[in-house]
Scaffold this motif. Structure first.
Motif, PDB file in Angstrom:
ATOM      1  N   LYS A  36       0.698  -1.287   0.050  1.00 52.36           N
ATOM      2  CA  LYS A  36      -0.050   0.011  -0.009  1.00 52.36           C
ATOM      3  C   LYS A  36       1.067   1.337   0.088  1.00 52.36           C
ATOM      4  N   TRP A  37       2.086   1.017   0.438  1.00 48.78           N
ATOM      5  CA  TRP A  37       2.873   2.332   0.427  1.00 48.78           C
ATOM      6  C   TRP A  37       3.554   2.594  -0.734  1.00 48.78           C
ATOM      7  N   ASN A  38       3.740   1.557  -1.550  1.00 51.78           N
ATOM      8  CA  ASN A  38       4.338   1.782  -2.963  1.00 51.78           C
ATOM      9  C   ASN A  38       5.785   2.352  -2.751  1.00 51.78           C
ATOM     10  N   LEU A  39       6.609   1.963  -1.569  1.00 50.63           N
ATOM     11  CA  LEU A  39       7.793   2.727  -1.681  1.00 50.63           C
ATOM     12  C   LEU A  39       8.986   1.927  -2.411  1.00 50.63           C
ATOM     13  N   ASP A  40       8.584   0.628  -2.996  1.00 48.34           N
ATOM     14  CA  ASP A  40       9.783   0.118  -3.873  1.00 48.34           C
ATOM     15  C   ASP A  40       9.709   0.577  -5.270  1.00 48.34           C
ATOM     16  N   ARG A  41       8.839   1.527  -5.475  1.00 48.78           N
ATOM     17  CA  ARG A  41       8.717   1.889  -6.914  1.00 48.78           C
ATOM     18  C   ARG A  41      10.057   2.707  -7.125  1.00 48.78           C
ATOM     19  N   PHE A  42      10.681   3.424  -6.183  1.00 51.11           N
ATOM     20  CA  PHE A  42      11.862   3.938  -6.489  1.00 51.11           C
ATOM     21  C   PHE A  42      13.048   3.052  -6.676  1.00 51.11           C
ATOM     22  N   TRP A  43      13.264   2.114  -5.805  1.00 50.98           N
ATOM     23  CA  TRP A  43      14.189   0.870  -6.364  1.00 50.98           C
ATOM     24  C   TRP A  43      14.081   0.242  -7.623  1.00 50.98           C
ATOM     25  N   ARG A  44      12.784   0.035  -7.853  1.00 50.74           N
ATOM     26  CA  ARG A  44      12.310  -0.632  -9.243  1.00 50.74           C
ATOM     27  C   ARG A  44      12.934   0.318 -10.207  1.00 50.74           C
ATOM     28  N   ASN A  45      12.399   1.626 -10.112  1.00 53.66           N
ATOM     29  CA  ASN A  45      12.848   2.407 -11.296  1.00 53.66           C
ATOM     30  C   ASN A  45      14.471   2.441 -11.379  1.00 53.66           C
ATOM     31  N   ALA A  46      15.040   2.800 -10.171  1.00 57.80           N
ATOM     32  CA  ALA A  46      16.468   3.150 -10.259  1.00 57.80           C
ATOM     33  C   ALA A  46      17.111   1.804 -10.869  1.00 57.80           C
ATOM     34  N   ARG A  47      16.981   0.607 -10.322  1.00 58.15           N
ATOM     35  CA  ARG A  47      17.513  -0.590 -10.788  1.00 58.15           C
ATOM     36  C   ARG A  47      17.441  -0.724 -12.314  1.00 58.15           C
ATOM     37  N   VAL A  48      16.051  -0.636 -12.863  1.00 56.99           N
ATOM     38  CA  VAL A  48      16.002  -0.779 -14.456  1.00 56.99           C
ATOM     39  C   VAL A  48      16.544   0.361 -15.024  1.00 56.99           C
ATOM     40  N   HIS A  49      16.419   1.706 -14.575  1.00 64.46           N
ATOM     41  CA  HIS A  49      17.176   2.610 -15.359  1.00 64.46           C
ATOM     42  C   HIS A  49      18.367   2.784 -15.652  1.00 64.46           C
ATOM     43  N   THR A  50      19.158   2.435 -14.416  1.00 65.47           N
ATOM     44  CA  THR A  50      20.749   2.381 -14.476  1.00 65.47           C
ATOM     45  C   THR A  50      21.218   1.239 -15.166  1.00 65.47           C
ATOM     46  N   THR A  51      20.625   0.348 -15.719  1.00 64.83           N
ATOM     47  CA  THR A  51      21.075  -0.759 -16.683  1.00 64.83           C
ATOM     48  C   THR A  51      21.107  -0.273 -18.271  1.00 64.83           C
ATOM     49  N   HIS A  52      20.542   1.079 -18.231  1.00 63.74           N
ATOM     50  CA  HIS A  52      20.445   1.390 -19.821  1.00 63.74           C
ATOM     51  C   HIS A  52      21.951   1.743 -20.365  1.00 63.74           C
ATOM     52  N   ASP A  53      22.919   2.158 -19.604  1.00 68.84           N
ATOM     53  CA  ASP A  53      24.236   2.441 -20.062  1.00 68.84           C
ATOM     54  C   ASP A  53      24.962   1.949 -18.786  1.00 68.84           C
ATOM     55  N   PRO A  54      26.104   0.932 -19.153  1.00 65.14           N
ATOM     56  CA  PRO A  54      26.851   0.538 -18.064  1.00 65.14           C
ATOM     57  C   PRO A  54      27.917   1.578 -17.551  1.00 65.14           C
ATOM     58  N   ILE A  55      27.607   1.954 -16.181  1.00 67.09           N
ATOM     59  CA  ILE A  55      28.440   2.846 -15.415  1.00 67.09           C
ATOM     60  C   ILE A  55      30.077   2.268 -15.699  1.00 67.09           C
ATOM     61  N   ARG A  56      30.329   1.171 -15.588  1.00 58.54           N
ATOM     62  CA  ARG A  56      31.429   0.208 -15.623  1.00 58.54           C
ATOM     63  C   ARG A  56      32.459   1.024 -16.918  1.00 58.54           C
ATOM     64  N   TRP A  57      31.568   1.383 -17.807  1.00 60.74           N
ATOM     65  CA  TRP A  57      32.569   1.865 -19.017  1.00 60.74           C
ATOM     66  C   TRP A  57      32.433   3.268 -19.020  1.00 60.74           C
ATOM     67  N   ARG A  58      31.651   4.065 -18.219  1.00 57.27           N
ATOM     68  CA  ARG A  58      31.934   5.364 -18.019  1.00 57.27           C
ATOM     69  C   ARG A  58      33.082   5.872 -17.105  1.00 57.27           C
ATOM     70  N   LEU A  59      33.323   4.667 -16.222  1.00 56.50           N
ATOM     71  CA  LEU A  59      34.215   4.789 -15.190  1.00 56.50           C
ATOM     72  C   LEU A  59      35.543   4.474 -15.892  1.00 56.50           C
ATOM     73  N   HIS A  60      35.724   3.376 -17.002  1.00 52.98           N
ATOM     74  CA  HIS A  60      36.761   3.194 -17.668  1.00 52.98           C
ATOM     75  C   HIS A  60      37.330   4.181 -18.467  1.00 52.98           C
ATOM     76  N   HIS A  61      36.605   5.207 -19.122  1.00 50.49           N
ATOM     77  CA  HIS A  61      36.793   6.040 -20.016  1.00 50.49           C
ATOM     78  C   HIS A  61      37.637   6.985 -19.238  1.00 50.49           C
ATOM     79  N   VAL A  62      36.972   7.328 -17.815  1.00 56.44           N
ATOM     80  CA  VAL A  62      37.654   8.481 -16.982  1.00 56.44           C
ATOM     81  C   VAL A  62      38.869   8.019 -16.441  1.00 56.44           C
ATOM     82  N   GLY A  63      38.847   6.805 -15.947  1.00 60.42           N
ATOM     83  CA  GLY A  63      40.136   6.315 -15.430  1.00 60.42           C
ATOM     84  C   GLY A  63      41.340   6.053 -16.423  1.00 60.42           C
ATOM     85  N   ASN A  64      41.089   5.781 -17.613  1.00 65.66           N
ATOM     86  CA  ASN A  64      41.894   5.614 -18.842  1.00 65.66           C
ATOM     87  C   ASN A  64      42.536   7.146 -19.223  1.00 65.66           C
TER      88      ASN A  64
END
Length: 419
Positions: free
Chosen positions: A365-393
């Motif tokens: 009833k609180w629907n508080l899991d919507r934030f995690w569900r949205n964050a978890r799905v949306h953050t898969t769109h572009d792997p952060i590991r590769w953004r970090l790779h480019h910065v580190g390199n």
């Protein structure tokens, strides 16, 4: 969701709300803040989970914020990147999925300038009237995201014909115009389609556990005869910074989700959570451990927000001097940094808040899991590991930070978009 709405559709949208004319960037931000309040109320209601976001999409359009990216020369506000980023962030505080509708609309709107003037002006006029754009770029089943099966081919009579299908077609089910990419014998092609185009089918089949309101389902193209004016061929390689605009708006979505999660947690702690029996305090909001943890969340959020604003500021500087290599590098690095911090903050806050709120906060009833569900799905769109790779390199080895636009350009030279 009704059975009817689960079926493919080629029907026109019925949206008749008057569109607000926004006269300044400050007014645009205020308009986004106003409708975010209404969208947040819908998002908080667990009964709305899985329903098509028709009302939310209508609010985006009628508020006028979907038109702020139209250039001044075509009657729009010609808003800065900073303002567009802030409107996407504000809507995402309320609902990350609806924020993604606005994100992809703004990204596709930028591409309209690559078409002939009459096509551009027609689309801009529709956008000023409250119509929206969706995308149809990604496909499933290929070796990688650049291996396109959707094709534009020329018949013997000279007619261009489009065939294929797309998935992850964010916003298209509720959009007036669909912007897509296809392979052809002449390389990659951009195509603009109106939703009423014969042979176009939009399917509401997005079944992910999060970002449901991004309606990122299937689009099917069945022997669609194309008007040459609505087919765009890129002249030369994609710019080094060609992906920074969608990237910074993705960061705005995640930063917004993090802010929404923190605000919801604070509200719950103040009004619904009970203090732990060992704490010796009357209210959960007085527990020292909770206070410290909320402080950590707030610091993570403030860092993400600050980095997002900084990247947007750099972006506007870059727009004034696009050939400046130093500014290009700084833009790529600052957007990557904002993406990394927004990714971390959205996942950390949206997931970890339950450790403070207690078991009762997990009730549907609180629907508080919507934030995690949205964050978890949306953050898969572009792997952060590769953004970090480019910065580190870049920092470690002095390698040009670039973006994977370089990969796309290389693939095109190899003929990957002609097969």
């Amino acid at each position: 969701m009704s059975t009817l709405e689960r079926h493919p559709t080629t029907l026109s949208l019925q949206e008749s709300s008057p569109v607000r004319l926004l006269r300044s960037e400050a007014e645009a931000i205020e308009a986004a803040r106003e409708i975010a309040g209404e969208i947040a109320k819908i998002a908080a209601d667990s009964r709305q989970n899985g329903q098509l976001p028709r009302r939310q999409a209508q609010l985006l359009s009628s508020s006028g914020i979907t038109a702020i990216g139209v250039p001044k020369a075509q009657g729009g506000l010609g808003a800065s990147v900073q303002t567009i980023v802030e409107t996407v962030r504000l809507i995402s505080v309320a609902d990350g999925g609806v924020g993604q509708l606005l994100q992809i609309h703004n990204v596709m709107l930028r591409g309209v300038t690559g078409y002939p003037d009459d096509v551009r002006d027609r689309v801009f006029a529709d956008v000023l009237a409250g119509k929206r754009l969706g995308n149809a770029l990604a496909e499933v089943g290929g070796k990688n995201k650049f291996a396109l099966k959707t094709r534009v081919d020329r018949r013997e009579d000279g007619t261009l014909v489009l065939n294929g299908s797309k998935f992850y077609s964010t916003g298209s089910y509720l959009a007036e115009w669909i912007s897509l990419t296809a392979a052809s014998d002449d390389g990659g092609a951009g195509v603009l389609l109106h939703r009423d185009t014969p042979g176009l089918t939009l399917v509401d089949d997005w079944e992910a556990f999060g970002q449901k309101n991004s309606v990122s389902g299937t689009v099917i193209f069945d022997n669609i005869e194309l008007d040459e004016r609505f087919v765009s061929r890129r002249k030369g390689p994609m710019k080094r910074t060609g992906l920074t605009f969608p990237q910074i708006l993705h960061a705005a979505i995640d930063t917004g989700i993090a802010a929404g999660a923190l605000a919801a947690a604070v509200d719950y702690l103040k009004h619904n959570a009970r203090a732990w029996v060992e704490s010796g305090v009357e209210h959960a909001s007085e527990e020292p451990h909770i206070i410290k943890q909320i402080g950590e969340y707030a610091v993570a959020l403030r860092a993400a927000e600050s980095l997002l604003r900084d990247a947007a500021r750099v972006f506007d500087q870059h727009e004034q001097d696009p050939e400046n290599k130093e500014l290009q590098d700084e833009l790529i690095l600052s957007v990557a940094t904002a993406r990394a911090h927004s990714d971390s903050a959205s996942l950390k806050i949206s997931s970890d808040i339950f450790s403070l709120l207690g078991a009762s906060a997990s009730l549907s009833k609180w629907n508080l899991d919507r934030f995690w569900r949205n964050a978890r799905v949306h953050t898969t769109h572009d792997p952060i590991r590769w953004r970090l790779h480019h910065v580190g390199n870049y920092y470690l080895n002095g390698v040009d930070p670039g973006e994977y636009t370089a990969i796309l350009n290389a693939k095109e030279k190899q003929g990957a978009t002609t097969r």
